[in-house]
Structure formats: structure tokens, C-alpha cells
Design a protein around this motif. Structure first.
Motif, PDB file in Angstrom:
ATOM      1  N   LYS A 103       0.772  -1.134  -0.097  1.00  0.00           N
ATOM      2  CA  LYS A 103      -0.103  -0.136  -0.037  1.00  0.00           C
ATOM      3  C   LYS A 103       0.814   1.268  -0.097  1.00  0.00           C
ATOM      4  N   PRO A 104       0.517   2.198  -0.841  1.00  0.00           N
ATOM      5  CA  PRO A 104       1.411   3.343  -0.857  1.00  0.00           C
ATOM      6  C   PRO A 104       1.126   4.366  -0.063  1.00  0.00           C
ATOM      7  N   TYR A 105       1.871   5.324   0.506  1.00  0.00           N
ATOM      8  CA  TYR A 105       1.680   6.646   1.086  1.00  0.00           C
ATOM      9  C   TYR A 105       2.528   7.678   0.587  1.00  0.00           C
ATOM     10  N   ILE A 106       2.114   9.043   0.793  1.00  0.00           N
ATOM     11  CA  ILE A 106       2.927   9.913   0.286  1.00  0.00           C
ATOM     12  C   ILE A 106       3.387  10.836   1.353  1.00  0.00           C
ATOM     13  N   LEU A 107       4.981  11.100   1.333  1.00  0.00           N
ATOM     14  CA  LEU A 107       5.550  11.816   2.251  1.00  0.00           C
ATOM     15  C   LEU A 107       5.557  13.165   1.728  1.00  0.00           C
ATOM     16  N   VAL A 108       4.818  14.077   2.579  1.00  0.00           N
ATOM     17  CA  VAL A 108       4.864  15.614   1.995  1.00  0.00           C
ATOM     18  C   VAL A 108       5.660  16.220   3.225  1.00  0.00           C
ATOM     19  N   PRO A 109       6.722  17.127   2.642  1.00  0.00           N
ATOM     20  CA  PRO A 109       7.721  17.806   3.472  1.00  0.00           C
ATOM     21  C   PRO A 109       6.859  19.009   4.454  1.00  0.00           C
ATOM     22  N   GLY A 110       7.429  19.316   5.754  1.00  0.00           N
ATOM     23  CA  GLY A 110       7.041  20.476   6.222  1.00  0.00           C
ATOM     24  C   GLY A 110       7.681  21.543   5.902  1.00  0.00           C
ATOM     25  N   LYS A 111       7.332  22.938   6.424  1.00  0.00           N
ATOM     26  CA  LYS A 111       7.629  24.052   6.201  1.00  0.00           C
ATOM     27  C   LYS A 111       9.218  24.303   6.616  1.00  0.00           C
ATOM     28  N   LYS A 112       9.930  24.877   5.596  1.00  0.00           N
ATOM     29  CA  LYS A 112      11.404  24.835   5.561  1.00  0.00           C
ATOM     30  C   LYS A 112      12.162  23.382   5.549  1.00  0.00           C
ATOM     31  N   ALA A 113      11.357  22.649   5.305  1.00  0.00           N
ATOM     32  CA  ALA A 113      12.023  21.166   5.262  1.00  0.00           C
ATOM     33  C   ALA A 113      12.346  20.602   3.907  1.00  0.00           C
ATOM     34  N   GLU A 114      12.212  21.594   2.952  1.00  0.00           N
ATOM     35  CA  GLU A 114      12.006  21.267   1.512  1.00  0.00           C
ATOM     36  C   GLU A 114      13.692  20.589   1.098  1.00  0.00           C
ATOM     37  N   LYS A 115      14.593  21.124   1.550  1.00  0.00           N
ATOM     38  CA  LYS A 115      15.998  21.044   1.211  1.00  0.00           C
ATOM     39  C   LYS A 115      16.394  19.817   1.390  1.00  0.00           C
ATOM     40  N   GLY A 116      16.101  19.090   2.722  1.00  0.00           N
ATOM     41  CA  GLY A 116      16.451  17.715   3.146  1.00  0.00           C
ATOM     42  C   GLY A 116      15.649  16.855   2.203  1.00  0.00           C
ATOM     43  N   TYR A 117      14.293  17.173   2.012  1.00  0.00           N
ATOM     44  CA  TYR A 117      13.186  16.405   1.260  1.00  0.00           C
ATOM     45  C   TYR A 117      13.785  16.219  -0.161  1.00  0.00           C
ATOM     46  N   VAL A 118      14.428  17.403  -0.891  1.00  0.00           N
ATOM     47  CA  VAL A 118      14.584  17.226  -2.200  1.00  0.00           C
ATOM     48  C   VAL A 118      16.184  16.424  -2.238  1.00  0.00           C
ATOM     49  N   LEU A 119      17.071  16.690  -1.126  1.00  0.00           N
ATOM     50  CA  LEU A 119      18.230  16.068  -1.176  1.00  0.00           C
ATOM     51  C   LEU A 119      18.181  14.493  -1.271  1.00  0.00           C
ATOM     52  N   TYR A 177       5.020  -1.317  10.749  1.00  0.00           N
ATOM     53  CA  TYR A 177       5.070  -1.856   9.490  1.00  0.00           C
ATOM     54  C   TYR A 177       6.478  -1.739   8.898  1.00  0.00           C
ATOM     55  N   LEU A 178       6.862  -2.577   8.033  1.00  0.00           N
ATOM     56  CA  LEU A 178       7.990  -2.710   7.061  1.00  0.00           C
ATOM     57  C   LEU A 178       7.854  -1.778   6.130  1.00  0.00           C
ATOM     58  N   SER A 179       8.711  -0.884   5.589  1.00  0.00           N
ATOM     59  CA  SER A 179       8.256   0.105   4.298  1.00  0.00           C
ATOM     60  C   SER A 179       9.455   0.422   3.684  1.00  0.00           C
ATOM     61  N   ALA A 180       9.257   0.932   2.532  1.00  0.00           N
ATOM     62  CA  ALA A 180      10.133   1.434   1.568  1.00  0.00           C
ATOM     63  C   ALA A 180      10.077   2.867   1.151  1.00  0.00           C
ATOM     64  N   VAL A 181      10.856   3.595   1.375  1.00  0.00           N
ATOM     65  CA  VAL A 181      11.048   4.972   0.867  1.00  0.00           C
ATOM     66  C   VAL A 181      11.626   5.069  -0.450  1.00  0.00           C
ATOM     67  N   MET A 182      10.608   5.394  -1.477  1.00  0.00           N
ATOM     68  CA  MET A 182      11.333   5.584  -3.013  1.00  0.00           C
ATOM     69  C   MET A 182      10.761   6.719  -3.693  1.00  0.00           C
ATOM     70  N   PRO A 183      11.492   7.317  -4.496  1.00  0.00           N
ATOM     71  CA  PRO A 183      11.154   8.406  -5.576  1.00  0.00           C
ATOM     72  C   PRO A 183      10.316   8.527  -6.425  1.00  0.00           C
ATOM     73  N   LYS A 184       9.236   9.120  -6.532  1.00  0.00           N
ATOM     74  CA  LYS A 184       8.365   8.956  -7.543  1.00  0.00           C
ATOM     75  C   LYS A 184       7.744  10.398  -8.185  1.00  0.00           C
ATOM     76  N   ASP A 185       8.435  10.681  -9.319  1.00  0.00           N
ATOM     77  CA  ASP A 185       8.478  11.722  -9.930  1.00  0.00           C
ATOM     78  C   ASP A 185       8.927  13.125  -9.058  1.00  0.00           C
ATOM     79  N   LYS A 186       7.844  14.064  -8.630  1.00  0.00           N
ATOM     80  CA  LYS A 186       8.547  15.013  -7.603  1.00  0.00           C
ATOM     81  C   LYS A 186       8.388  14.527  -6.115  1.00  0.00           C
ATOM     82  N   ALA A 187       7.967  13.276  -5.876  1.00  0.00           N
ATOM     83  CA  ALA A 187       7.548  13.122  -4.426  1.00  0.00           C
ATOM     84  C   ALA A 187       8.405  11.930  -3.973  1.00  0.00           C
ATOM     85  N   LEU A 188       8.408  11.774  -2.651  1.00  0.00           N
ATOM     86  CA  LEU A 188       8.793  10.548  -1.913  1.00  0.00           C
ATOM     87  C   LEU A 188       7.742   9.757  -1.607  1.00  0.00           C
TER      88      LEU A 188
END
Length: 309
Positions: free
Chosen positions: A109-125, A148-159
Motif C-alpha cells: 500500500k502506498p503513502y505520500i510523504l509531504v515535507p513540512g515548512k522549511k524542510a524542502e531542502k532535506g526532502y529534495v536532497l 510496518y516494514l516500508s520502503a521510501v522511494m522517489p516517484k516523480d517529484k514526491a517521496l
């Protein structure tokens, strides 16, 4: 806008990126209620004693594990709490692996990680580094009360955070009768194989998810609309009010280069347990918007009929 499941941190090495965990899928099934055909009123399911047939109130119900047919061991609330995961709001990456090394049977099952304010740099990195290396992060995450066990992966502009199945949840294919031999054992001629390849080639194209629709659901919606028009409604249709949650988390400016160098020098991963005062966790400020006005049953009927037309 959808409401976050939780707001916390995405951690890898010594870096902590404030994020919100958002659902990445939705249920589109049409749900039905069971009615009494005589009065057209809903049927209520009651909790009854299997021997006496008497209704049992919630306060008298306990949970038990059936270790063999008809034999149970009762679990107290304290037993369940002791086994439950701590309610830490964090995605802690424990390792990075090749994206191709995980079979499709593990993804659930997929979830989307959305960065908080001023957290964009670490997210994009993290996003761009995963793209460049072809790696995905393996992490543990607690959603509500379960880990849960999970995988963090890039998908277009999102994690994307993809919930993974544990190996114990998968059935080994050896339990089924699967043909193991090659083409020669099943007398598949080279010409047959060549024709099959040409057929697949002629039917090949780009994956366009929008080209595929739930046709059964659409046909069923038309049947429902037709029935509503001819027979009318049994009870008024109502729309649930949507509540929006706004604003993410905020964080101070972080020296990413220093944290990366320190992580590499110490080869240190994010600790399994949160340290005192560690992490950049902050609470999201939520503002509830006024509930949208409910639509009348008459408007709901017209809306369904127009969709069917």
C-alpha cells in the motif's frame, strides 16, 4: 485537502526531515447496506452469546486467542498494550538497497510523504540522491498502533512510502503445482515461441493508467441512478462534511553538509529509539474549516442521474 495520518520526521543517518504522512490511495468500491425488505429499514448486527443468544454489552467483551478449536486464552488490556509499538511518529531508514532487489509481491500500500515548512531542502536532497543511485530506503514506521516494514522511494517529484509485506505473509510458490520445465519439456516449437513474441510485440505500448477504468463500477452506478429515478429514494442521501488540515511542520536551518559528513565518518544510522531531546519533531497547526453545507436528497439524485447520462 486530505488530513495527515501523522506528522513527524523522516530520518536517515543523522538527518531528520519533518514530514506529514498522507494516504496515497482511495477506496472507490460502492458500499451497500442490508435493509429489511418489509420496512426498508437498516439491519443492525448485534453481539450475541453463541450459546444463550443473549446480546452482550461492550463492557463484558474481552479478546482471546483460539490456540486450538474451542480452546482460548484470554488477553487483558495490559497484554495488548505491552505488545503494541510505541506511538513514535517517525520513518527511520535503517538501510538502502537496490530498487530492483525487491520483488513486486512485497509491495502492499502506498503513502505520500509531504515535507513540512522549511524542510524542502532535506526532502529534495534525499529524493534526488535516491534517483541518482537507484536505491530505496528500507524503514520501519508506526501507523496508528501497528509497526510496518516500508520502503521510501522517489516517484516523480514526491517521496513515496510503500508499505511492504513481511516474508511470513507471503506464500511460497512451491506450495502450488507450478510447471518447472523449459520449452523443450513441453514441446514448444521455436515457431510457436516466435509467434508468441510477435503477438506480444504487436500488443505492446506505453503504460497509461488513465486508459483503464473500473467499468463494472461505472455500469453499476448507472443501474443505481436508473433505480433512483424510477423508484425514488428510501432515505435521504447526505454528503459527509470534509475537514481540512493545513500547514506542515517547521524546522530551523540545518547544516546538511556537516550532518552528512558526520554520518559518513561514524557510519552511524538513526537509532532505533528516540534519544532525549533528539530529532526535529514539531506538531502541525491544524485549522478546521467550516463544514460544507449538506446537499438535499433531490440534488443528490440529479447529480447521479447526470453522471449516468
Amino acid at each position: 485537502m486530505a488530513r495527515p495520518i501523522w506528522t513527524g520526521t523522516l530520518s536517515f543517518g543523522l538527518l531528520n526531515v519533518p514530514v506529514s504522512l498522507m494516504t496515497g490511495s482511495r477506496t472507490v468500491d460502492l458500499h451497500f447496506r442490508m435493509l429489511d425488505s418489509r420496512s426498508k429499514t437498516p439491519i443492525r448486527y448485534e453481539r450475541v452469546n453463541a450459546e444463550t443468544g443473549d446480546e452482550v454489552p461492550w463492557k463484558d467483551i474481552v479478546k482471546a486467542f483460539e490456540y486450538k478449536k474451542g480452546s482460548y486464552v484470554v488477553l487483558e488490556k495490559e497484554d495488548l498494550k505491552s505488545a503494541a509499538s510505541e506511538g513514535r511518529e517517525a520513518v527511520e531508514v535503517e538501510a538502502f538497497v537496490d530498487a530492483s532487489s525487491i520483488g513486486p509481491e512485497y509491495y502492499e500500500k502506498p503513502y505520500i510523504l509531504v515535507p513540512g515548512k522549511k524542510a524542502e531542502k532535506g526532502y529534495v536532497l534525499l529524493r534526488e540522491t535516491l534517483k541518482r543511485t537507484g536505491k530505496i530506503g528500507i524503514a520501519r514506521v508506526i501507523i496508528r498502533t501497528r509497526e510496518y516494514l516500508s520502503a521510501v522511494m522517489p516517484k516523480d517529484k514526491a517521496l513515496v512510502l510503500m508499505i511492504l509485506r513481511f516474508p511470513q505473509e507471503l506464500i511460497d510458490v512451491s506450495e502450488y503445482k507450478i510447471p518447472e520445465g523449459g520449452i523443450s519439456q513441453y514441446r514448444i516449437a521455436p515457431k510457436e515461441l516466435d509467434m508468441a513474441e510477435k503477438l506480444i510485440e504487436s500488443m505492446s505500448g506505453e503504460w497509461k493508467p488513465g486508459d483503464f477504468r473500473d467499468e463494472f463500477r461505472e455500469r453499476l452506478q448507472k443501474v443505481i441512478a436508473k433505480r433512483m429515478k424510477s423508484k425514488g429514494l428510501v432515505t435521504p442521501a447526505k454528503d459527509d462534511a470534509d475537514n481540512d488540515a493545513s500547514d506542515g511542520t517547521s524546522t530551523n536551518v540545518v547544516d546538511f553538509m556537516a550532518l552528512l559528513e558526520k554520518s559518513l565518518a561514524t557510519n552511524k544510522r538513526t537509532p532505533a529509539k528516540r534519544r532525549a531531546g533528539g530529532g526535529a519533531k514539531s506538531k502541525a497547526k491544524k485549522t478546521a474549516k467550516k463544514a460544507a453545507p449538506r446537499k438535499s436528497a433531490k440534488k443528490a439524485v440529479k447529480k447521479v442521474v447526470r453522471r449516468a447520462g
